[in-house]
Design a protein around this motif. Structure first.
Motif, PDB file in Angstrom:
ATOM      1  N   THR A 231      -0.892   1.596  -5.434  1.00 49.15           N
ATOM      2  CA  THR A 231      -2.331   1.814  -5.226  1.00 49.15           C
ATOM      3  C   THR A 231      -2.561   2.934  -4.215  1.00 49.15           C
ATOM      4  OG1 THR A 231      -2.788  -0.517  -5.704  1.00 49.15           O
ATOM      5  CG2 THR A 231      -4.507   0.725  -4.562  1.00 49.15           C
ATOM      6  N   ILE A 232      -1.786   2.930  -3.138  1.00 44.17           N
ATOM      7  CA  ILE A 232      -1.888   4.012  -2.141  1.00 44.17           C
ATOM      8  C   ILE A 232      -1.601   5.362  -2.803  1.00 44.17           C
ATOM      9  CG2 ILE A 232      -0.802   5.010  -0.077  1.00 44.17           C
ATOM     10  CD1 ILE A 232      -0.356   2.123   0.912  1.00 44.17           C
ATOM     11  N   SER A 233      -0.543   5.407  -3.587  1.00 43.01           N
ATOM     12  CA  SER A 233      -0.171   6.660  -4.253  1.00 43.01           C
ATOM     13  C   SER A 233      -1.244   7.100  -5.244  1.00 43.01           C
ATOM     14  CB  SER A 233       1.173   6.479  -4.968  1.00 43.01           C
ATOM     15  OG  SER A 233       1.682   7.714  -5.404  1.00 43.01           O
ATOM     16  N   SER A 234      -1.866   6.130  -5.924  1.00 36.60           N
ATOM     17  CA  SER A 234      -2.929   6.464  -6.892  1.00 36.60           C
ATOM     18  C   SER A 234      -4.130   7.085  -6.193  1.00 36.60           C
ATOM     19  CB  SER A 234      -3.361   5.206  -7.660  1.00 36.60           C
ATOM     20  OG  SER A 234      -4.155   4.347  -6.862  1.00 36.60           O
TER      21      SER A 234
ATOM     22  N   TYR B  30      -2.142  -0.101   4.074  1.00 37.19           N
ATOM     23  CA  TYR B  30      -0.921  -0.153   4.883  1.00 37.19           C
ATOM     24  C   TYR B  30      -0.907  -1.392   5.777  1.00 37.19           C
ATOM     25  CZ  TYR B  30       1.255   4.301   3.676  1.00 37.19           C
ATOM     26  OH  TYR B  30       1.911   5.319   3.023  1.00 37.19           O
ATOM     27  N   ASP B  31      -2.065  -1.771   6.306  1.00 36.65           N
ATOM     28  CA  ASP B  31      -2.150  -3.000   7.104  1.00 36.65           C
ATOM     29  C   ASP B  31      -1.754  -4.213   6.269  1.00 36.65           C
ATOM     30  OD1 ASP B  31      -2.914  -1.799   9.465  1.00 36.65           O
ATOM     31  OD2 ASP B  31      -5.064  -1.958   9.052  1.00 36.65           O
TER      32      ASP B  31
ATOM     33  N   GLN C 238       5.208  -7.363   4.312  1.00 33.75           N
ATOM     34  CA  GLN C 238       6.598  -6.982   4.556  1.00 33.75           C
ATOM     35  C   GLN C 238       6.677  -6.035   5.757  1.00 33.75           C
ATOM     36  OE1 GLN C 238       8.726  -4.779   1.401  1.00 33.75           O
ATOM     37  NE2 GLN C 238      10.163  -6.465   1.409  1.00 33.75           N
ATOM     38  N   PRO C 239       6.723  -6.585   6.963  1.00 35.46           N
ATOM     39  CA  PRO C 239       6.803  -5.738   8.157  1.00 35.46           C
ATOM     40  C   PRO C 239       8.023  -4.822   8.100  1.00 35.46           C
ATOM     41  CG  PRO C 239       6.378  -8.027   8.749  1.00 35.46           C
ATOM     42  CD  PRO C 239       6.711  -8.017   7.288  1.00 35.46           C
ATOM     43  N   SER C 240       7.804  -3.555   8.402  1.00 32.93           N
ATOM     44  CA  SER C 240       8.891  -2.579   8.326  1.00 32.93           C
ATOM     45  C   SER C 240       8.557  -1.396   9.218  1.00 32.93           C
ATOM     46  CB  SER C 240       9.070  -2.106   6.878  1.00 32.93           C
ATOM     47  OG  SER C 240       9.711  -0.857   6.817  1.00 32.93           O
ATOM     48  N   PRO C 241       9.536  -0.891   9.979  1.00 31.41           N
ATOM     49  CA  PRO C 241       9.280   0.303  10.797  1.00 31.41           C
ATOM     50  C   PRO C 241       8.917   1.522   9.956  1.00 31.41           C
ATOM     51  CG  PRO C 241      11.621  -0.251  10.782  1.00 31.41           C
ATOM     52  CD  PRO C 241      10.903  -1.402  10.156  1.00 31.41           C
ATOM     53  N   VAL C 242       9.451   1.596   8.736  1.00 29.65           N
ATOM     54  CA  VAL C 242       9.136   2.727   7.856  1.00 29.65           C
ATOM     55  C   VAL C 242       7.672   2.660   7.420  1.00 29.65           C
ATOM     56  CG1 VAL C 242       9.635   3.828   5.652  1.00 29.65           C
ATOM     57  CG2 VAL C 242      11.509   2.951   7.050  1.00 29.65           C
TER      58      VAL C 242
ATOM     59  N   ASN D  61       4.671   5.292   8.202  1.00 30.54           N
ATOM     60  CA  ASN D  61       3.818   5.861   7.167  1.00 30.54           C
ATOM     61  C   ASN D  61       2.335   5.657   7.501  1.00 30.54           C
ATOM     62  OD1 ASN D  61       5.864   6.842   5.550  1.00 30.54           O
ATOM     63  ND2 ASN D  61       6.076   4.942   4.409  1.00 30.54           N
ATOM     64  N   LYS D  62       2.016   4.476   8.024  1.00 33.14           N
ATOM     65  CA  LYS D  62       0.624   4.206   8.410  1.00 33.14           C
ATOM     66  C   LYS D  62       0.191   5.156   9.519  1.00 33.14           C
ATOM     67  CE  LYS D  62      -2.353   0.942  10.769  1.00 33.14           C
ATOM     68  NZ  LYS D  62      -2.440  -0.286  11.569  1.00 33.14           N
ATOM     69  N   ILE D  63       1.041   5.366  10.501  1.00 29.78           N
ATOM     70  CA  ILE D  63       0.709   6.263  11.606  1.00 29.78           C
ATOM     71  C   ILE D  63       0.477   7.684  11.118  1.00 29.78           C
ATOM     72  CG2 ILE D  63       1.643   7.354  13.687  1.00 29.78           C
ATOM     73  CD1 ILE D  63       3.135   4.667  14.208  1.00 29.78           C
ATOM     74  N   VAL D  64       1.351   8.135  10.228  1.00 32.43           N
ATOM     75  CA  VAL D  64       1.202   9.493   9.658  1.00 32.43           C
ATOM     76  C   VAL D  64      -0.112   9.606   8.897  1.00 32.43           C
ATOM     77  CG1 VAL D  64       2.147  11.126   7.998  1.00 32.43           C
ATOM     78  CG2 VAL D  64       3.684   9.910   9.545  1.00 32.43           C
TER      79      VAL D  64
END
Length: 213
Positions: free
Chosen positions: A172-175, A195-196, A202-206, A210-213
């Motif tokens: 969905t984000i990519s769309s 992203y939230d 699925q908590p993940s540093p990656v 991505n959310k920060i960017v």
């Protein structure tokens, strides 16, 4: 299982697996040694039939195919940035999973949608000499509308069971990126909300990066 499959069937070396799974190379080596020892010592017979109705097995397949695609999208050990063959092979196998008996069919559809949206933007991603073009600077007229259309089809199919999962949110984000007329018109607030939700699932540093960017 994912490490062993990437190594034996997908031809990934220690460095590629380490990069794909964010693991130290030594940890990957040890994991491979343990897995091969287990097969030698404890497995008397391997069932040649793949149980596509087995949720855990299909989840492993999804992980492997997603990592294959990601490696094709950004090669670890090559001056060439994109390996189209590796990406398209991942997409081909994903489509093979769409059988009546296959578990997690909606997750497979979402993963395929994500791959279509990514492939659609390939023509604008690299400069003539091979360096990366950031999304804000990409020529959107070069994006493949037919591939985006196919991605939207699989995304709509993935939404029908009304079950939220990782690949559905990522697709969905990519769309939203693919559907925006320009970088400035991208619905950034909605993307941050997605992203939230992804971080909840699925908590993940990656994912956080991505959310920060």
């Amino acid at each position: 299982q994912a490490i062993l499959t990437l190594n034996i069937l997908s031809g990934f070396g220690i460095q590629e697996i380490s990069s794909a799974l964010l693991m130290k190379k030594e940890a990957v080596k040890k994991a491979l040694m343990r897995a091969k020892k287990y097969l030698r010592d404890d497995v008397q017979k391997l069932d040649p039939l793949l149980e596509l109705d087995n949720v855990k097995r299909v989840q492993i397949i999804h992980t492997v195919l997603n990592l294959m695609f990601n490696e094709g999208y950004k090669l670890t050990k090559s001056k060439q940035l994109i390996n189209h063959d590796l990406c398209y092979e991942s997409m081909r196998i994903c489509k093979l999973l769409l059988t009546e008996k296959s578990a997690l069919k909606n997750e497979t559809q979402a993963l395929i949608a994500l791959q279509f949206f990514t492939v659609a933007r390939y023509p604008s991603r690299l400069k003539s000499h091979g360096s990366i073009v950031l999304q804000a600077d990409q020529d959107r007229s070069k994006w493949n509308p037919q591939l985006i259309k196919e991605g939207l089809y699989y995304l709509d199919e993935a939404k029908k069971p009304n079950i939220i999962h990782k690949y559905l949110i990522e697709a969905t984000i990519s769309s939203l990126h693919c559907s925006a007329e320009s970088f400035q018109e991208t619905p950034w607030a909605l993307i941050v909300q997605l992203y939230d939700k992804l971080l909840e699932l699925q908590p993940s540093p990656v994912t956080l990066l991505n959310k920060i960017v």
